[in-house]
Design a protein around this motif. Structure first.
Motif, short mmCIF file in Angstrom:
data_model
loop_
_atom_site.label_atom_id
_atom_site.label_comp_id
_atom_site.label_asym_id
_atom_site.label_seq_id
_atom_site.Cartn_x
_atom_site.Cartn_y
_atom_site.Cartn_z
N THR A 1 47.14 30.08 41.83
CA THR A 1 46.24 30.93 42.62
C THR A 1 46.70 32.37 42.38
O THR A 1 47.55 32.62 41.54
CB THR A 1 46.29 30.59 44.12
N PHE A 2 46.15 33.32 43.11
CA PHE A 2 46.55 34.72 42.99
C PHE A 2 46.96 35.25 44.35
O PHE A 2 46.51 34.75 45.39
CB PHE A 2 45.41 35.57 42.40
N ALA B 1 40.40 36.59 35.22
CA ALA B 1 40.24 35.55 36.24
C ALA B 1 40.68 36.06 37.60
O ALA B 1 40.06 35.74 38.63
CB ALA B 1 41.06 34.31 35.85
N CYS B 2 41.71 36.88 37.62
CA CYS B 2 42.19 37.47 38.87
C CYS B 2 41.12 38.36 39.49
O CYS B 2 40.85 38.29 40.70
CB CYS B 2 43.47 38.26 38.58
N LYS C 1 37.89 38.24 39.00
CA LYS C 1 36.79 37.39 39.46
C LYS C 1 37.13 36.74 40.80
O LYS C 1 36.27 36.58 41.67
CB LYS C 1 36.48 36.31 38.43
N ASP C 2 38.40 36.38 40.97
CA ASP C 2 38.84 35.79 42.23
C ASP C 2 38.71 36.79 43.38
O ASP C 2 38.27 36.45 44.48
CB ASP C 2 40.29 35.31 42.09
N LEU C 3 39.07 38.03 43.12
CA LEU C 3 38.92 39.07 44.14
C LEU C 3 37.44 39.28 44.48
O LEU C 3 37.07 39.41 45.65
CB LEU C 3 39.54 40.38 43.66
N HIS C 4 36.60 39.29 43.46
CA HIS C 4 35.16 39.47 43.69
C HIS C 4 34.61 38.30 44.51
O HIS C 4 33.74 38.50 45.37
CB HIS C 4 34.42 39.55 42.35
N LYS C 5 35.09 37.10 44.23
CA LYS C 5 34.64 35.92 44.98
C LYS C 5 34.91 36.09 46.47
O LYS C 5 34.15 35.60 47.32
CB LYS C 5 35.36 34.67 44.47
N HIS C 6 35.98 36.81 46.79
CA HIS C 6 36.34 37.03 48.19
C HIS C 6 35.76 38.33 48.76
O HIS C 6 36.11 38.74 49.87
CB HIS C 6 37.86 37.03 48.35
N TYR D 1 45.86 34.13 50.64
CA TYR D 1 44.76 34.77 51.37
C TYR D 1 44.51 34.11 52.73
O TYR D 1 44.63 32.90 52.87
CB TYR D 1 43.47 34.68 50.56
N GLU E 1 41.77 33.06 54.81
CA GLU E 1 40.34 32.79 54.70
C GLU E 1 39.78 32.32 56.04
O GLU E 1 39.35 31.18 56.19
CB GLU E 1 40.10 31.79 53.58
#
Length: 346
Positions: free
Chosen positions: A31-32, A64-65, A67-72, A324, A326
């Protein structure tokens, strides 16, 4: 509400499954996470306009990192690119009397090689309503410390409130400077200072009398920390509020959790939560900071409510895997109202 900008390092997190030791596992969960990114994710989760600024390499892992931030819901418009690698940390989750372990592999990461002038802070911070950083960033390298100071000074000049989490990490200060040499100039520009029972002592030599962090047995007297708050305010007169998180460690899976907020006149104390089955405590302090910023912006005249939101938000984070937090505002508010039963929501 306006935009909150955070700045720091985000890393690839590689964790052993469940409670396996490094020597037992043949796989790692990726994960990040990273202090300031974790705060940005919390704020975006609460519906605020959050942006994370860092330096990343141009490769698929970094992509990928992002994109993960954008997903959140976190904005990344001002990330700068360069360098060869994303930092990594390895996590082995402890249980009962066995503590968790973190191993860093972040030498020569992209952000560790950042230099002053690489980020146009005037552009980044124009229109922002808050800037946040942690003590992890200046611990990475002299360049990261210098760029962090650039950001703080720009925010001060633009009249933007600045918050910091002291976040002392002894294993990171390896470039020839001590935290006590670097941190004072940065903290001097902060309006909100957050720390735990160790940070003020390890960085500034400020501690509550008669307190031993290794012997809390789950009991932490909040009133003992008023002296820490007053000493921090005396040293850093710009600070309007000082907040201390209070963790009583019974074992790796069972902690008590709370906090205090001092505004220069009054010490506010939060409810104390008994967290009996911790899922993941990494990112707990960041979830507190995210909740605190949200609380201070949402309840600007009610420091007690802001503190209570921060503590409830971070209590819930201990039940969530990954860096994170969530959770939603409604979930935090329900816990604040006393609904901690865990009954199925249908």
């Amino acid at each position: 509400m306006g935009k909150i900008v955070t700045f720091g390092e985000i890393m690839l997190r590689l964790a052993t499954p469940g409670y396996l030791r490094f020597s037992q596992t043949n796989e790692l969960t990726a994960t990040f996470g990273g202090g300031e990114a974790n705060v940005a994710v919390s704020l975006a989760n609460y519906g605020l306009d959050a942006e994370f600024v860092t330096r990343l390499p141009e490769n698929d892992i970094a992509a990928a990192c992002v994109k993960d931030l954008h997903k959140h819901g976190v904005k990344t418009d001002h990330i700068v690119y360069g360098g060869d690698r994303l930092g990594i940390y390895f996590l082995e989750t402890g249980a009962v009397a066995r503590a968790s372990k973190v191993i860093y592999d972040r030498a020569h990461s992209a952000i560790s090689e950042i230099k002053p002038g690489m980020i146009d802070w005037e552009q980044v911070l124009t229109g922002a309503d808050w800037f946040h950083w942690t003590g992890i960033t200046p611990a990475i390298s002299q360049g990261a410390a210098d760029v962090c100071l650039e950001a703080i000074q720009t925010a001060n000049r633009l009249g933007i409130p600045v918050s910091c989490d002291l976040n002392y990490r002894k294993n990171l200060w390896k470039y020839g400077k001590k935290a006590s040499e670097v941190m004072p100039d940065l903290v001097a520009g902060c309006d909100i200072i957050l720390g735990n029972e160790e940070d003020a002592e390890k960085v500034f030599g400020i501690k509550p009398e008669g307190f031993d962090v290794t012997a809390t047995a789950g009991e932490v007297n909040a009133a003992e920390f008023e002296s820490v708050c007053t000493q921090l305010m005396q040293r850093f007169p710009r600070a309007r509020k000082v907040i201390i998180t209070l963790r009583g460690s019974i074992n790796a899976n069972h902690n008590t959790w709370g906090g205090v907020l001092y505004d220069g006149k009054q010490l506010f104390q939060s409810p104390r939560y008994d967290i009996t089955h911790i899922v993941d405590r990494v990112g707990g302090g960041d979830s507190f900071m995210g909740g605190l910023i949200y609380g201070l912006l949402t309840y600007p005249q009610d420091d007690q409510q802001a503190l209570n939101f921060a503590v409830a938000a971070s209590c819930l984070k201990h039940t969530i895997y990954g860096d994170y937090n969530e959770v939603t505002v409604k979930e935090v508010e329900n816990l604040m109202k006393g609904d901690g039963s865990g009954r199925v929501s249908r």
